[in-house]
Design a protein around this motif. Structure first.
Motif, short mmCIF file in Angstrom:
data_model
loop_
_atom_site.label_atom_id
_atom_site.label_comp_id
_atom_site.label_asym_id
_atom_site.label_seq_id
_atom_site.Cartn_x
_atom_site.Cartn_y
_atom_site.Cartn_z
N ARG A 111 -40.75 16.65 -53.94
CA ARG A 111 -41.45 17.98 -53.84
C ARG A 111 -40.57 19.08 -54.18
O ARG A 111 -40.80 20.03 -54.89
CB ARG A 111 -42.10 18.39 -52.46
N GLY A 112 -39.06 18.86 -53.53
CA GLY A 112 -38.22 19.91 -53.99
C GLY A 112 -37.77 20.04 -55.23
O GLY A 112 -37.45 21.21 -55.94
N ARG A 113 -37.64 18.68 -55.97
CA ARG A 113 -37.19 18.85 -57.20
C ARG A 113 -38.33 19.35 -58.08
O ARG A 113 -37.94 20.08 -58.98
CB ARG A 113 -36.81 17.01 -57.74
N VAL A 114 -39.71 19.14 -58.03
CA VAL A 114 -40.65 19.55 -58.94
C VAL A 114 -40.68 21.24 -58.48
O VAL A 114 -40.69 21.99 -59.64
CB VAL A 114 -41.91 19.11 -58.51
N CYS A 115 -40.41 21.81 -57.22
CA CYS A 115 -40.63 23.22 -57.15
C CYS A 115 -39.44 23.78 -57.77
O CYS A 115 -39.39 24.86 -58.22
CB CYS A 115 -40.64 23.44 -55.57
N ALA A 116 -38.11 23.09 -57.76
CA ALA A 116 -37.08 23.82 -58.34
C ALA A 116 -37.26 24.06 -59.63
O ALA A 116 -36.45 24.83 -60.41
CB ALA A 116 -35.66 22.85 -57.88
N ALA A 117 -37.77 23.08 -60.51
CA ALA A 117 -38.35 23.08 -61.75
C ALA A 117 -39.21 24.42 -62.11
O ALA A 117 -39.38 24.64 -63.24
CB ALA A 117 -38.54 21.95 -62.56
N LEU A 118 -39.76 24.70 -61.20
CA LEU A 118 -40.92 25.84 -61.25
C LEU A 118 -40.71 27.10 -60.88
O LEU A 118 -41.38 27.95 -60.72
CB LEU A 118 -42.22 25.68 -60.47
N GLY A 119 -39.05 27.48 -61.01
CA GLY A 119 -38.65 28.63 -60.60
C GLY A 119 -39.13 29.85 -61.48
O GLY A 119 -39.39 30.83 -60.95
N TYR A 120 -39.44 29.40 -62.45
CA TYR A 120 -39.82 30.39 -63.69
C TYR A 120 -41.43 30.99 -63.29
O TYR A 120 -41.71 31.95 -63.75
CB TYR A 120 -39.85 29.82 -65.07
N LEU A 121 -42.09 30.27 -62.50
CA LEU A 121 -43.32 30.81 -62.11
C LEU A 121 -43.34 31.63 -60.67
O LEU A 121 -44.21 32.24 -60.20
CB LEU A 121 -44.28 29.62 -61.85
N GLY A 122 -41.79 31.67 -60.26
CA GLY A 122 -41.59 32.54 -58.98
C GLY A 122 -41.93 31.83 -57.75
O GLY A 122 -41.90 32.23 -56.69
N VAL A 123 -41.92 30.26 -57.97
CA VAL A 123 -41.91 29.45 -56.76
C VAL A 123 -40.55 29.38 -55.96
O VAL A 123 -39.45 29.33 -56.66
CB VAL A 123 -42.21 28.01 -57.23
N ALA A 124 -40.85 29.75 -54.80
CA ALA A 124 -39.59 29.74 -53.94
C ALA A 124 -39.76 28.76 -52.89
O ALA A 124 -40.64 29.37 -51.75
CB ALA A 124 -39.01 31.06 -53.41
N LEU A 125 -38.78 27.87 -52.36
CA LEU A 125 -39.21 26.79 -51.51
C LEU A 125 -38.69 27.39 -50.31
O LEU A 125 -37.38 27.57 -50.30
CB LEU A 125 -38.94 25.41 -52.01
N ASP A 126 -39.29 27.24 -49.07
CA ASP A 126 -38.33 27.22 -47.63
C ASP A 126 -38.05 25.74 -47.40
O ASP A 126 -38.78 24.95 -47.10
CB ASP A 126 -39.29 27.50 -46.76
N ASP A 127 -36.79 25.30 -47.42
CA ASP A 127 -36.26 23.97 -47.24
C ASP A 127 -36.47 23.60 -45.84
O ASP A 127 -36.75 22.36 -45.98
CB ASP A 127 -34.72 24.08 -47.72
N ALA A 128 -36.44 24.25 -44.75
CA ALA A 128 -36.76 23.90 -43.60
C ALA A 128 -38.18 23.52 -43.36
O ALA A 128 -38.49 22.28 -42.84
CB ALA A 128 -36.48 24.68 -42.45
#
Length: 402
Positions: A343-360
């Motif tokens: 999930r983290g790797r997918v979301c890291a590649a979606l930063g261009y969409l403004g996706v920001a993950l809460d790691d905890a």
């Protein structure tokens, strides 16, 4: 239907049979089964049975007919658990309904014949669900059985999404993009509306990531596009399946490498995906454990996972374009619900969409794993295909007969 009756839901795959017992009564079946479990490893050297109140234990299956033997194991345990209470109906998850079946249907000999013709489109699941139906129909012809189709939820996609770029006569013969994992996405349409409200009714993308994997784009909680198409082989890279593949590669395997049709089918369904690229395993957990060990096998594991994530990200981009943006991204199924790393790797590649993950939040598999500042809400939602099937069976049985 009464409180002493249960709906048995069967989810039959090539090497496992999952089951769940759902109580009946006022208000329909509850969301969680009263009892559930599975026989796994069917056809292998060490099959076993486990259930929510029974520890996993080895079973001995007749090698000449392992699948009927596995059903008999489940039957014995279910009857023991019921202790005299009855089964009102059996609901089956059926992967493919073809161009005829868009809603759950009561099973009879004619329906079985129709579904048999669709086996080549879903060879990992369809024949085994049909075998269970036939056995029950022969042994207990008075027991109602209901087929619930993974293709049905995608009946709402526009025609332009259904069509394949083949001669129009192919469309007339039923060659089209059907979409799959529909029972899972149907549950998501219920659960996401409850958890996310109006956000779920906008531009939503659900990632069903398990041994089989697909994406579904929803608007108004209805399917408008999906990655699987004519067969369950299309779209995302999977555990042992290729996902979308240049058809020229198939022609090459047959024309130049002289593989037969059966051999090519086996490669595409059973020897590809994470297993094929890594040469190690179809399980991402095993590959994550090996990818950094410095060995040649570890490098192949790393490349398999990188390709797996890349294909997900690429297909997300395509569906975001179809949706015209993205409000909500949700991960579900075995990998989607449990793999913090992927999930983290997918979301890291979606930063261009403004996706920001809460790691905890991601590490704890929280229902919302994005930050408050994220332009896209990202969630994790357990799926519940069995409850959807039980609910359909209950609705069918309430209809007047004849």
């Amino acid at each position: 239907m009464n409180d002493d009756a249960y709906i048995l839901v069967l989810n039959c795959g090539s090497s496992s049979i999952k089951f769940g017992l759902f109580a009946t009564g006022a208000g329909g079946p509850p969301r969680q089964p009263a009892w559930n479990g599975k026989v796994q490893g069917i056809g292998g050297p060490a099959p076993d049975f486990g259930a929510s109140s029974v520890p996993v234990a080895p079973v001995v299956l007749d090698a000449r007919r392992p699948y009927p033997a596995a059903l008999e194991v489940i039957r014995g345990h279910v009857l023991q658990w019921l202790a005299g209470r009855r089964i009102a109906a059996v609901a089956h998850r059926v992967v493919h309904g073809g161009s005829r079946y868009f809603a759950p249907v009561r099973i009879d000999a004619r329906v079985l014949d129709d579904l048999q013709a669709l086996v080549p489109l879903a060879p990992l699941h369809q024949p085994f669900a049909l075998e269970a139906m036939r056995i029950l129909l022969a042994e207990q012809p008075g027991l109602p059985q209901v087929a619930c189709f993974d293709t049905a939820f995608h009946h709402t996609v526009p025609r332009v999404e259904q069509m394949l770029p083949l001669p129009y006569t192919a469309w007339e013969r039923g060659l089209r993009r059907y979409g799959f994992h529909g029972l899972s996405y149907e549950y998501m349409a219920v659960a996401l509306a409850e958890r996310h409200g109006d956000a779920a009714r906008g531009r939503t993308l659900v990632a069903h990531l398990g041994s089989g994997a697909s994406l579904c784009a929803m608007q108004g909680l209805r399917s408008v596009a999906t990655t699987m198409g004519f067969s369950a082989l299309d779209g995302l890279m999977m555990g042992t399946r290729t996902g979308a593949l240049d058809p020229g590669a198939v022609i090459y395997l047959m024309e130049i490498e002289k593989l037969t049709l059966a051999q090519v089918g086996h490669v595409l369904y059973h020897e590809s995906g994470l297993l094929g690229v890594s040469g190690l395993s179809s399980d991402p957990r095993a590959l994550l454990a090996r990818e950094g060990d410095g060995s040649a096998e570890g490098e192949r594991a790393r490349m398999a996972l990188a390709l797996y994530v890349r294909r997900i990200v690429r297909e997300i981009g395509a569906l975001v374009a179809v949706l015209g943006g993205l409000d909500l991204l949700v991960f579900t199924a075995g990998i989607g619900e449990h793999s913090t790393a992927l999930r983290g790797r997918v979301c890291a590649a979606l930063g261009y969409l403004g996706v920001a993950l809460d790691d905890a939040a991601n590490a704890s598999h929280a229902p919302v794993i994005s930050t408050a500042a994220s332009a896209v809400r990202v969630g994790v939602e357990p799926t519940n295909e069995e409850w959807i099937a039980a609910r359909h069976a209950a609705a069918i049985l309430r209809l007047p007969v004849g």
